[in-house]
Scaffold this motif. Structure first.
Motif, short mmCIF file in Angstrom:
data_model
loop_
_atom_site.label_atom_id
_atom_site.label_comp_id
_atom_site.label_asym_id
_atom_site.label_seq_id
_atom_site.Cartn_x
_atom_site.Cartn_y
_atom_site.Cartn_z
N GLU A 37 1.17 -1.21 -0.34
CA GLU A 37 0.62 -0.41 0.01
C GLU A 37 0.63 1.36 -0.09
O GLU A 37 0.32 2.39 -0.62
CB GLU A 37 -1.37 -0.14 0.87
CG GLU A 37 -2.16 -0.83 1.23
CD GLU A 37 -2.77 -1.24 1.99
OE1 GLU A 37 -2.73 0.63 2.37
OE2 GLU A 37 -3.99 -1.97 2.70
N PRO A 45 -5.43 2.26 -3.42
CA PRO A 45 -6.53 2.74 -3.32
C PRO A 45 -7.14 2.71 -4.51
O PRO A 45 -6.84 2.88 -5.81
CB PRO A 45 -6.65 3.74 -2.40
CG PRO A 45 -5.45 4.68 -2.31
CD PRO A 45 -4.51 4.13 -3.18
N THR A 144 -10.18 8.58 -1.56
CA THR A 144 -9.99 7.23 -1.73
C THR A 144 -8.97 6.56 -0.79
O THR A 144 -9.26 5.48 -0.66
CB THR A 144 -9.99 5.74 -3.06
OG1 THR A 144 -8.97 6.55 -3.60
CG2 THR A 144 -10.86 6.47 -3.69
N GLY A 145 -8.48 7.92 -0.93
CA GLY A 145 -6.89 7.72 0.38
C GLY A 145 -6.38 9.21 1.43
O GLY A 145 -6.73 9.93 0.70
N LEU A 156 -12.81 10.26 3.74
CA LEU A 156 -12.98 9.23 3.05
C LEU A 156 -14.05 8.84 1.56
O LEU A 156 -15.15 8.68 2.53
CB LEU A 156 -12.58 8.05 3.34
CG LEU A 156 -11.16 7.81 4.32
CD1 LEU A 156 -10.95 6.61 5.08
CD2 LEU A 156 -10.35 7.76 3.02
N GLU A 187 -5.76 10.55 -2.01
CA GLU A 187 -5.37 9.63 -3.44
C GLU A 187 -7.02 9.99 -3.88
O GLU A 187 -7.56 9.82 -2.77
CB GLU A 187 -5.60 8.96 -3.39
CG GLU A 187 -3.46 8.45 -2.32
CD GLU A 187 -2.82 8.46 -3.28
OE1 GLU A 187 -2.52 8.33 -4.82
OE2 GLU A 187 -1.40 7.70 -2.68
N LYS A 207 -14.97 1.87 4.55
CA LYS A 207 -13.86 2.98 5.01
C LYS A 207 -12.64 2.19 6.55
O LYS A 207 -13.05 1.43 7.23
CB LYS A 207 -14.27 3.92 5.31
CG LYS A 207 -15.43 4.49 4.53
CD LYS A 207 -15.66 6.11 5.78
CE LYS A 207 -16.35 7.17 4.76
NZ LYS A 207 -16.59 8.30 5.54
N ARG A 215 -8.07 4.23 3.58
CA ARG A 215 -8.46 3.89 2.93
C ARG A 215 -10.07 3.95 2.21
O ARG A 215 -10.47 3.28 3.44
CB ARG A 215 -7.49 3.44 2.04
CG ARG A 215 -7.71 1.46 2.90
CD ARG A 215 -6.83 0.60 2.48
NE ARG A 215 -6.20 -0.08 2.78
CZ ARG A 215 -7.70 -1.85 2.50
NH1 ARG A 215 -8.64 -1.48 1.41
NH2 ARG A 215 -7.48 -2.26 3.63
N GLU A 217 -12.10 0.94 0.91
CA GLU A 217 -12.44 -0.02 -0.31
C GLU A 217 -13.69 -0.03 -1.11
O GLU A 217 -14.10 -0.13 -0.55
CB GLU A 217 -12.23 -1.29 0.49
CG GLU A 217 -12.24 -2.74 -0.03
CD GLU A 217 -11.57 -3.52 1.01
OE1 GLU A 217 -12.90 -4.45 0.53
OE2 GLU A 217 -11.03 -3.93 1.27
#
Length: 224
Positions: A37, A45, A144-145, A156, A187, A207, A215, A217
């Motif tokens: 990661e 992500p 996303t991150g 997020l 991100e 989350k 992040r 998911e």
């Protein structure tokens, strides 16, 4: 010129794609899926959902898994670029690099070795300008991150809209973050954009967050 795009699915790689497409033929997307990661080179992500973006863009999509180990992952990058040359006859590579000398010099070195043009259309663009370009070009993306104070879990999945950008610019002043996330603070994942034939709907996500790092998911998503 026939180009391949180093594509993470985030706002920067998409914006670079859109800039490059104006006077060039985009032949394919190239995505590295890192096992780590915290890869030095590659965004991680939601990387597995770049397949939906490629479908929405109507572009060939080359993917390759990489260890994510510093420097070793460059061999995987060179390998996927060589595949793009072989399969799609690309003449150059486009990156979304904004200010990372570490990333840009290593990609340039590989391109030099393969006799390819390396195009960084966002290079040294002021981060506030880049963020406004997202709005001006109707590029819809979500966060996303996160990986910096004071970001909490509420960021997020948040759309990067005008209100979000105002908040990021405020944090630039108060916490000295890079508002476009150039330091890894945020991100992103593009869900709709001018070159998409369909938008992406995220219907299920989870989350994961702890100590100013987290992040999103994406578990279910589809084109609509």
């Amino acid at each position: 010129m026939k180009l391949g795009i180093l594509f993470s699915g985030g706002k920067d790689s998409y914006l670079a794609l859109q800039y490059a497409s104006g006077e060039n033929e985009i032949s394919c997307l190239l995505t590295l899926e890192s096992k780590k990661e915290d890869s030095w080179m590659f965004h991680t992500p939601a990387i597995e959902w770049t397949k939906l973006q490629a479908e929405a863009l109507g572009l060939n999509h080359l993917t390759k898994e990489t260890s994510g180990i510093k420097e070793e992952e460059l061999g995987d990058l060179k390998s996927i670029i060589e595949s793009a040359v072989s399969k799609h006859s690309i003449e150059g590579i486009v990156t979304g690099a904004l200010a990372s000398v570490y990333q840009s010099t290593r990609i340039q070195k590989i391109c030099n070795e393969l006799n390819l043009w390396c195009f960084n259309p966002l290079w040294q663009m002021p981060q506030n300008v880049l963020l406004q370009e997202l709005i001006s070009n109707n590029i819809e993306s979500i966060i996303t991150g996160v990986a910096a104070e004071p970001f909490d879990a509420s960021w997020l999945g948040r759309p990067i809209d005008s209100n979000c950008i105002d908040n990021l610019l405020t944090l630039e002043s108060s916490h000295r973050i890079n508002p476009a996330g150039e330091g890894g603070e945020i991100e992103s994942f593009v869900i709709n954009a001018p070159l998409f034939t369909k938008s992406i709907s995220v219907t299920k996500s989870q989350k994961y967050y702890s100590n100013f790092s987290g992040r999103l998911e994406i578990q279910e998503a589809f084109l609509q």
